[in-house]
Design an enzyme around this catalytic site. Structure first.
Site, PDB file in Angstrom:
ATOM      1  CG  ASP A  66      25.131   7.356 -34.638  1.00  0.00           C
ATOM      2  OD1 ASP A  66      25.416   6.470 -33.799  1.00  0.00           O
ATOM      3  OD2 ASP A  66      25.125   8.572 -34.351  1.00  0.00           O
ATOM      4  CG  ASP A 210      28.190  10.244 -30.119  1.00  0.00           C
ATOM      5  OD1 ASP A 210      28.840  10.742 -31.068  1.00  0.00           O
ATOM      6  OD2 ASP A 210      27.144   9.608 -30.291  1.00  0.00           O
ATOM      7  CG  HIS A 268      27.025  13.610 -33.501  1.00  0.00           C
ATOM      8  ND1 HIS A 268      26.122  13.512 -32.472  1.00  0.00           N
ATOM      9  CD2 HIS A 268      27.222  12.343 -33.937  1.00  0.00           C
ATOM     10  CE1 HIS A 268      25.797  12.249 -32.273  1.00  0.00           C
ATOM     11  NE2 HIS A 268      26.462  11.504 -33.150  1.00  0.00           N
TER      12      HIS A 268
END
Length: 312
Positions: A66, A210, A268
């Site tokens: 992603d 992330d 996100h």
């Protein structure tokens, strides 16, 4: 410096949110720097005011799909955009192999120079105006957060005041512009700082995704004008966040608070917080604002201008 959010969903796209990508426009040099390039990013660019032809650097945080599945499509289209220039790409180990394999198996030939830099913690890039550094975050794979720093600029030199003081134009002006002290032929001493406006403080933007909460993110974000931080989960779903090594809204807010940033923009988001569900994104916003009031939610095509600051 202008930030455009091109994708603000996590994992998969939704009807209203694409997967991760953020563009930073540098109008003073007609350049765009892209951070992550999830699937569909080139379509998002076409729907925005960001010009694909101005992309000069791409920074990838990690190799989850992603965040990179849109990269090869974008690079291939860039080569067809007319007079393409070189692109530099920065990212974790394995990125170069991914790009070269994608070129080979898709029979893609790029018509412009492409250089892939494998990053290490510390300084990633520097020129006369900007520097970019990175630190490793805490995720299931190697992942980096990036810090973009605009270097301070000297304040405007007051030419009119210098002329009124009888200072001759020439080398002395250069010294005064640099803040130095000069002695005139008549013995007067003039300080450059008296003839210059306060310096322009360089802007600082940090991009963290992330990651679960970690001290490295706080260190990277110190005194940032804008912190872009993932907030995949609500505080109520903290167990999932720890299990999957993602952040909650409250973790993002704690990073912002601990680092003394000026603005937090969360992104996100898990699709589980879509309208109509028990928890929605406004709940995440309220959770974060309880810790760090100057928090906003990103959405696709949000444009955020980072203002300049003046020194004392």
């Amino acid at each position: 410096m202008q930030i455009t959010f091109l994708g603000t969903s996590s994992g998969v796209p939704t009807r209203s949110r694409n997967v991760s990508s953020v563009a930073i426009r540098l109008p003073q040099r007609a350049e765009v720097w892209l951070f992550d390039c999830g699937e569909g990013t080139q379509h998002q660019l076409l729907r925005s005011d960001v010009k694909i032809s101005q992309i000069r650097r791409i920074f990838i945080t990690h190799l989850h799909g992603d965040h990179i599945f849109g990269l090869m499509g974008l690079l291939a289209s860039y080569g067809l955009a007319g007079n393409p220039t070189a692109i530099d790409i920065y990212g974790p180990p394995g990125l170069s192999e991914y790009i070269r394999a994608s070129e080979r198996y898709s029979y893609t030939h790029l018509s412009y120079p492409l250089k892939v830099h494998t990053v290490q913690p510390g300084l990633v890039y520097e020129d006369e105006e900007f520097l970019v550094s990175c630190v490793p975050l805490k995720h299931r794979v190697t992942a980096f957060g990036y810090r973009i720093v605009e270097k301070d600029r000297p304040g405007r030199f007051n030419v009119e005041q210098a002329a009124a003081l009888g200072i001759p134009n020439g080398p002395l002006y250069g010294k005064l512009k640099r803040g130095e002290e000069v002695t005139l032929s008549d013995g007067r001493q003039i300080r450059g700082s008296d003839l210059c406006a306060p310096p322009e403080i360089g802007r600082k933007v940090v991009y963290c995704t992330d990651t679960v909460y970690c001290d490295a993110a706080v260190e990277l974000s110190q005194d940032a004008d804008v912190l872009i931080h993932e907030a995949t989960f609500s505080h109520q779903d903290a167990d999932m966040a720890f299990d999957r090594l993602h952040s909650t809204s409250t973790m993002a807010a704690q990073v912002a608070l601990g680092a003394g940033v000026k603005q937090l923009i969360m992104t996100h988001f898990s699709p589980r917080y879509a309208p109509g569900n028990a928890l929605v994104l406004d709940d995440l916003l309220q959770e974060a604002r309880a810790i760090f009031p100057n928090t906003a939610l990103a959405y696709d095509f949000l444009i955020h201008e980072v203002p300049r600051r003046r020194g004392e």
